[in-house]
Design a protein around this motif. Structure first.
Motif, PDB file in Angstrom:
ATOM      1  N   ARG A  82      -5.019  51.975  54.678  1.00  3.29           N
ATOM      2  CA  ARG A  82      -5.130  50.980  53.616  1.00  3.29           C
ATOM      3  C   ARG A  82      -5.639  49.661  54.170  1.00  3.29           C
ATOM      4  O   ARG A  82      -6.498  49.005  53.558  1.00  3.29           O
ATOM      5  CB  ARG A  82      -3.762  50.775  52.945  1.00  3.29           C
ATOM      6  CG  ARG A  82      -3.776  49.722  51.838  1.00  3.29           C
ATOM      7  CD  ARG A  82      -2.410  49.585  51.196  1.00  3.29           C
ATOM      8  NE  ARG A  82      -1.402  49.198  52.163  1.00  3.29           N
ATOM      9  CZ  ARG A  82      -1.181  47.942  52.564  1.00  3.29           C
ATOM     10  NH1 ARG A  82      -1.934  46.947  52.081  1.00  3.29           N
ATOM     11  NH2 ARG A  82      -0.241  47.660  53.430  1.00  3.29           N
ATOM     12  N   ARG A 119      -9.350  49.969  54.801  1.00  2.00           N
ATOM     13  CA  ARG A 119     -10.101  49.939  53.538  1.00  2.00           C
ATOM     14  C   ARG A 119     -10.218  48.508  53.022  1.00  2.00           C
ATOM     15  O   ARG A 119     -11.281  48.087  52.552  1.00  2.00           O
ATOM     16  CB  ARG A 119      -9.418  50.823  52.490  1.00  2.00           C
ATOM     17  CG  ARG A 119      -9.420  52.307  52.809  1.00  2.00           C
ATOM     18  CD  ARG A 119      -9.142  53.143  51.567  1.00  2.00           C
ATOM     19  NE  ARG A 119      -7.931  52.763  50.862  1.00  2.00           N
ATOM     20  CZ  ARG A 119      -6.737  53.317  51.078  1.00  2.00           C
ATOM     21  NH1 ARG A 119      -6.614  54.262  51.996  1.00  2.00           N
ATOM     22  NH2 ARG A 119      -5.683  52.926  50.380  1.00  2.00           N
ATOM     23  N   GLU A 120      -9.138  47.752  53.106  1.00  2.00           N
ATOM     24  CA  GLU A 120      -9.166  46.369  52.637  1.00  2.00           C
ATOM     25  C   GLU A 120     -10.113  45.519  53.479  1.00  2.00           C
ATOM     26  O   GLU A 120     -10.809  44.637  52.949  1.00  2.00           O
ATOM     27  CB  GLU A 120      -7.751  45.783  52.674  1.00  2.00           C
ATOM     28  CG  GLU A 120      -6.818  46.400  51.638  1.00  2.00           C
ATOM     29  CD  GLU A 120      -5.404  45.873  51.747  1.00  2.00           C
ATOM     30  OE1 GLU A 120      -5.135  45.126  52.723  1.00  2.00           O
ATOM     31  OE2 GLU A 120      -4.583  46.202  50.875  1.00  2.00           O
ATOM     32  N   LEU A 143     -13.624  46.369  52.351  1.00  2.00           N
ATOM     33  CA  LEU A 143     -13.860  45.787  51.024  1.00  2.00           C
ATOM     34  C   LEU A 143     -14.091  44.278  51.122  1.00  2.00           C
ATOM     35  O   LEU A 143     -15.028  43.738  50.508  1.00  2.00           O
ATOM     36  CB  LEU A 143     -12.666  46.084  50.118  1.00  2.00           C
ATOM     37  CG  LEU A 143     -12.755  45.580  48.670  1.00  2.00           C
ATOM     38  CD1 LEU A 143     -13.928  46.226  47.949  1.00  2.00           C
ATOM     39  CD2 LEU A 143     -11.450  45.873  47.926  1.00  2.00           C
ATOM     40  N   TRP A 198     -17.033  48.056  45.331  1.00  4.90           N
ATOM     41  CA  TRP A 198     -16.132  48.812  44.473  1.00  4.90           C
ATOM     42  C   TRP A 198     -16.433  50.305  44.535  1.00  4.90           C
ATOM     43  O   TRP A 198     -15.505  51.123  44.515  1.00  4.90           O
ATOM     44  CB  TRP A 198     -16.224  48.304  43.034  1.00  4.90           C
ATOM     45  CG  TRP A 198     -15.771  46.892  42.873  1.00  4.90           C
ATOM     46  CD1 TRP A 198     -16.461  45.860  42.312  1.00  4.90           C
ATOM     47  CD2 TRP A 198     -14.518  46.332  43.305  1.00  4.90           C
ATOM     48  NE1 TRP A 198     -15.742  44.698  42.371  1.00  4.90           N
ATOM     49  CE2 TRP A 198     -14.542  44.955  42.971  1.00  4.90           C
ATOM     50  CE3 TRP A 198     -13.401  46.852  43.955  1.00  4.90           C
ATOM     51  CZ2 TRP A 198     -13.489  44.096  43.252  1.00  4.90           C
ATOM     52  CZ3 TRP A 198     -12.351  45.988  44.241  1.00  4.90           C
ATOM     53  CH2 TRP A 198     -12.389  44.636  43.895  1.00  4.90           C
ATOM     54  N   GLU A 227     -14.958  51.415  47.826  1.00  8.26           N
ATOM     55  CA  GLU A 227     -13.501  51.426  47.792  1.00  8.26           C
ATOM     56  C   GLU A 227     -12.982  52.646  47.044  1.00  8.26           C
ATOM     57  O   GLU A 227     -12.015  53.285  47.461  1.00  8.26           O
ATOM     58  CB  GLU A 227     -13.010  50.134  47.128  1.00  8.26           C
ATOM     59  CG  GLU A 227     -11.580  49.747  47.491  1.00  8.26           C
ATOM     60  CD  GLU A 227     -10.561  50.356  46.561  1.00  8.26           C
ATOM     61  OE1 GLU A 227      -9.369  50.386  46.921  1.00  8.26           O
ATOM     62  OE2 GLU A 227     -10.949  50.807  45.473  1.00  8.26           O
ATOM     63  N   ARG A 240     -10.769  56.041  48.645  1.00  9.11           N
ATOM     64  CA  ARG A 240      -9.465  56.431  48.133  1.00  9.11           C
ATOM     65  C   ARG A 240      -9.358  57.933  47.875  1.00  9.11           C
ATOM     66  O   ARG A 240      -8.328  58.402  47.400  1.00  9.11           O
ATOM     67  CB  ARG A 240      -9.170  55.675  46.834  1.00  9.11           C
ATOM     68  CG  ARG A 240      -8.805  54.213  47.039  1.00  9.11           C
ATOM     69  CD  ARG A 240      -8.468  53.547  45.733  1.00  9.11           C
ATOM     70  NE  ARG A 240      -7.983  52.194  45.913  1.00  9.11           N
ATOM     71  CZ  ARG A 240      -6.710  51.878  46.158  1.00  9.11           C
ATOM     72  NH1 ARG A 240      -5.805  52.854  46.249  1.00  9.11           N
ATOM     73  NH2 ARG A 240      -6.331  50.623  46.314  1.00  9.11           N
TER      74      ARG A 240
END
Length: 227
Positions: free
Chosen positions: A179, A182-183, A186, A199, A202, A206
């Motif tokens: 996580r 991923r952040e 992003l 987006w 992202e 997921r």
């Protein structure tokens, strides 16, 4: 000009290289603390003096001894290599590891080297090390920790394109981003004003079961990338 060694250091080097030669008996002894100190001091000196092949031979000889892979000062060597203006000595030593008879993992040197380069804000050189590990003939692909350090570090250095390239290799190997990772990706994309791409990426990250789709999306983003 030949490099001149202090007598104790020269003697230690001769002992190390002699022990590493094939012998019928007795088996070679593990490196002593003084041997490790001698190698730690000599490798940077050889590199500084331009004796890169000699440094590669010394490292290769030391790796033939029992337990040396866990005890050699490769982290400090990686930090020194990262401080040099060119990566040629680093790649020479990595190539020496690649052709070594006991086939040690190049990650022993490549992973701390990549981390040191990122700490020095040398994003392009860090990407070069990662590409070396990901070549078709690579003896060892990056592990999850190396990938995570590369992706997060390149995001931190505001190089989202290189971070995406690293993330693509990570997904190709079936490894999932955490996580936090991923952040980081992003945020790097949004800071580069790539909102729609961020987006879409992202959402793809997921879906861990769809790594193929993530690779396909990244390929599409990289092919359309404009500075």
């Amino acid at each position: 000009m030949p490099i001149r060694l202090a007598p104790p250091l020269a003697g230690a080097l001769r002992g190390i290289c002699a022990t590493a030669l094939p012998q019928s008996k007795p088996p070679p002894e593990p490196l002593s603390s003084s041997d490790l100190d001698a190698i730690s001091a000599l490798l940077p000196r050889l590199l500084y003096a331009g004796h890169v092949p000699a440094a590669g031979r010394l490292l290769s000889a030391a790796l033939l001894l029992p337990g040396s892979q866990d005890r050699l000062p490769l982290d400090s060597l990686a930090a020194y290599l990262a401080s040099l203006p060119t990566l040629s000595p680093a790649f020479a030593l990595l190539t020496a590891l690649r052709h070594h008879p006991v086939r040690p993992s190049p990650l022993l040197l490549a992973s701390p080297l990549l981390g040191s380069l990122l700490s020095l804000r040398r994003a392009r050189d860090a990407s070069s090390v990662l590409r070396w590990l990901c070549r078709p003939d690579s003896p060892r692909r990056p592990d999850a920790a190396t990938y995570a350090d590369a992706v997060a570090g390149l995001c931190r250095l505001e190089d989202p394109r290189a971070a995406l390239a690293a993330l693509r290799e990570m997904a190709t190997d079936g490894l999932q981003a955490t996580r936090e990772l991923r952040e980081a990706v992003l945020d790097a994309m949004l800071q580069d004003a790539r909102i729609e791409e961020a987006w879409a990426l992202e959402a793809a990250m997921r879906q861990p079961e769809e790594t193929g789709k993530l690779v396909e999306l990244i390929d599409k983003l990289l092919s359309a990338w404009e500075p």
